[in-house]
Design an enzyme around this catalytic site. Structure first.
Site, PDB file in Angstrom:
ATOM      1  N   SER A  94       0.850  -1.182   0.000  1.00 19.26           N
ATOM      2  CA  SER A  94       0.000   0.000   0.000  1.00 19.26           C
ATOM      3  C   SER A  94       0.887   1.233   0.000  1.00 19.26           C
ATOM      4  O   SER A  94       1.894   1.272   0.715  1.00 19.26           O
ATOM      5  CB  SER A  94      -0.907  -0.002   1.231  1.00 19.26           C
ATOM      6  OG  SER A  94      -1.769   1.113   1.216  1.00 19.26           O
ATOM      7  N   HIS A 108      -2.424   7.289  -4.662  1.00 18.81           N
ATOM      8  CA  HIS A 108      -2.560   6.146  -3.758  1.00 18.81           C
ATOM      9  C   HIS A 108      -2.686   4.886  -4.602  1.00 18.81           C
ATOM     10  O   HIS A 108      -3.327   4.887  -5.655  1.00 18.81           O
ATOM     11  CB  HIS A 108      -3.818   6.313  -2.890  1.00 18.81           C
ATOM     12  CG  HIS A 108      -4.316   5.034  -2.288  1.00 18.81           C
ATOM     13  ND1 HIS A 108      -5.413   4.350  -2.784  1.00 18.81           N
ATOM     14  CD2 HIS A 108      -3.864   4.297  -1.246  1.00 18.81           C
ATOM     15  CE1 HIS A 108      -5.609   3.261  -2.058  1.00 18.81           C
ATOM     16  NE2 HIS A 108      -4.686   3.204  -1.126  1.00 18.81           N
ATOM     17  N   ASN A 110      -2.774   0.320  -4.063  1.00 26.17           N
ATOM     18  CA  ASN A 110      -2.808  -0.788  -3.123  1.00 26.17           C
ATOM     19  C   ASN A 110      -3.096  -2.065  -3.899  1.00 26.17           C
ATOM     20  O   ASN A 110      -3.954  -2.084  -4.775  1.00 26.17           O
ATOM     21  CB  ASN A 110      -3.913  -0.528  -2.084  1.00 26.17           C
ATOM     22  CG  ASN A 110      -4.170  -1.712  -1.180  1.00 26.17           C
ATOM     23  OD1 ASN A 110      -5.056  -2.517  -1.446  1.00 26.17           O
ATOM     24  ND2 ASN A 110      -3.414  -1.807  -0.120  1.00 26.17           N
ATOM     25  N   VAL A 111      -2.335  -3.109  -3.606  1.00 22.98           N
ATOM     26  CA  VAL A 111      -2.674  -4.445  -4.099  1.00 22.98           C
ATOM     27  C   VAL A 111      -2.541  -5.400  -2.923  1.00 22.98           C
ATOM     28  O   VAL A 111      -1.600  -5.299  -2.137  1.00 22.98           O
ATOM     29  CB  VAL A 111      -1.793  -4.899  -5.284  1.00 22.98           C
ATOM     30  CG1 VAL A 111      -2.214  -4.201  -6.569  1.00 22.98           C
ATOM     31  CG2 VAL A 111      -0.318  -4.659  -5.029  1.00 22.98           C
ATOM     32  N   HIS A 147      -6.384   7.636 -16.648  1.00 23.77           N
ATOM     33  CA  HIS A 147      -7.456   6.687 -16.959  1.00 23.77           C
ATOM     34  C   HIS A 147      -7.140   5.857 -18.198  1.00 23.77           C
ATOM     35  O   HIS A 147      -7.609   4.715 -18.308  1.00 23.77           O
ATOM     36  CB  HIS A 147      -8.791   7.426 -17.095  1.00 23.77           C
ATOM     37  CG  HIS A 147      -9.406   7.739 -15.766  1.00 23.77           C
ATOM     38  ND1 HIS A 147     -10.193   6.830 -15.087  1.00 23.77           N
ATOM     39  CD2 HIS A 147      -9.303   8.825 -14.967  1.00 23.77           C
ATOM     40  CE1 HIS A 147     -10.571   7.362 -13.937  1.00 23.77           C
ATOM     41  NE2 HIS A 147     -10.046   8.571 -13.831  1.00 23.77           N
ATOM     42  N   ARG A 262       0.443  -2.213  12.626  1.00 20.31           N
ATOM     43  CA  ARG A 262       1.407  -1.203  13.078  1.00 20.31           C
ATOM     44  C   ARG A 262       0.854   0.191  12.773  1.00 20.31           C
ATOM     45  O   ARG A 262       0.745   0.597  11.620  1.00 20.31           O
ATOM     46  CB  ARG A 262       2.742  -1.423  12.372  1.00 20.31           C
ATOM     47  CG  ARG A 262       3.849  -0.501  12.845  1.00 20.31           C
ATOM     48  CD  ARG A 262       5.181  -0.937  12.259  1.00 20.31           C
ATOM     49  NE  ARG A 262       6.270  -0.109  12.753  1.00 20.31           N
ATOM     50  CZ  ARG A 262       6.727   0.987  12.131  1.00 20.31           C
ATOM     51  NH1 ARG A 262       6.156   1.378  10.998  1.00 20.31           N
ATOM     52  NH2 ARG A 262       7.736   1.676  12.647  1.00 20.31           N
TER      53      ARG A 262
END
Length: 309
Positions: A94, A108, A110-111, A147, A262
């Site tokens: 992330s 941002h 995230n996978v 995009h 964390r």
């Protein structure tokens, strides 16, 4: 192959973290990432990397985590009650990048992979992730590029993938109490476990690998633009929306905090400086007003490309 290969996923995620950090550090040219490896008492741990006070990036955090536990938290079972009582593993990368220059958008990505297991029963697993862009001063060229990359990486997996995950992103990154979007969206997907493990893994890799292709050309185009206090103050004000979304609505933040993750790593997504102003309204016809008028409302950016190119 439909049984998840956790070692394969972990190897990919660690490499992805390395690649993204290397590209960001090179683009910044001034600051380097510091690394902190941590262990979670209940199981697992992670590798957190953060770059601060760079020439281009005020703060960039890129986290890898692999946590496990005997029981899922409430945030995970609220919309999946069948998972209650299962042990789990969650792996992911992330990242959130807060540039210094207000003409550079926050980004941002995230996978992640999640698996919940119970003796004598089939494992329940899925992938999730995506990337989204939060400009302060919008540029149509950048929005279309962002995009276009998202659309192109989705195409090998089916015509319906991009519109489905674009809409999911628009819906997810919506600040309900403000009744406005957090940014211009991108891709968001979750609960992906069909048709089989390798197809899902390949798509998740395409999203992870697509982030740099989507973001770095924008960084190169905008990082040298001049800016002053007016732009900085607007950037700090709009960063407040980022904080509001992450602390009030974001499922990943809630999951991390509820699983005893964390805290420093989870809250690394928050910008280092931010401000609020009571009842702020941008000046009519200003560049600041254009963000609200031309960029935050949901739109089909690829249709705009067709009209203007």
């Amino acid at each position: 192959m439909n049984s998840p290969d956790i070692a394969l996923i972990k190897t990919y995620l660690l490499t992805l973290q390395d690649n993204i950090c290397a590209a960001l550090a090179q683009a910044d040219g001034h600051a380097e990432f510091t690394e902190e490896c941590w262990v979670r008492e209940e199981g697992g741990g992670g590798r957190s990397r953060v770059l601060v006070n760079g020439a281009v990036f005020e703060q960039a955090g890129v986290n890898f985590s692999h946590v496990s536990g005997a029981m899922l938290p409430a945030s995970a079972t609220a919309h999946r009650p069948e998972l209650a009582g299962r042990s789990f593993q969650a792996l992911g990368v992330s990242l959130v990048i807060h540039p210094l220059n207000p003409y550079l958008p926050t980004s941002h990505a995230n996978v992640r992979f999640f698996i919940a297991e119970k003796p004598g029963e089939d494992a329940v697993w899925w992938f999730g992730g995506g990337f989204d862009l939060t400009p302060y001063y919008g540029f149509e060229e950048d929005a279309i590029h962002w995009h276009q990359v998202a659309h192109s990486l989705c195409q090998p997996f089916g015509e319906q993938i991009y519109p489905r995950y674009k809409k999911w992103c628009d819906d997810y990154f919506y600040i309900k109490h403000r009744q406005e979007a957090r940014g211009i969206g991108g891709l968001f997907f979750d609960d992906l476990n069909s048709p089989d493990f390798m197809t899902c893994f390949n798509f998740t890799q395409a999203v992870g690998d697509g982030f740099l292709a989507a973001y770095m050309p924008i960084v190169a185009r905008r990082k040298a633009l001049g800016w002053g206090d007016r732009e900085r103050q607007f950037q700090l004000y709009r960063r407040g929306r980022y904080v509001e979304f992450n602390l009030v609505w974001d499922r990943g933040t809630l999951f991390g905090l509820q699983t005893g993750g964390r805290t420093e790593s989870i809250l690394m997504s928050l910008p280092p400086l931010v401000r609020w102003e009571y009842n702020y309204q941008p000046e009519a016809d200003s560049a600041e007003a254009a963000l609200y008028r031309d960029f935050l409302p949901v739109k089909d950016w690829l249709a705009i490309k067709g009209e203007t190119h």
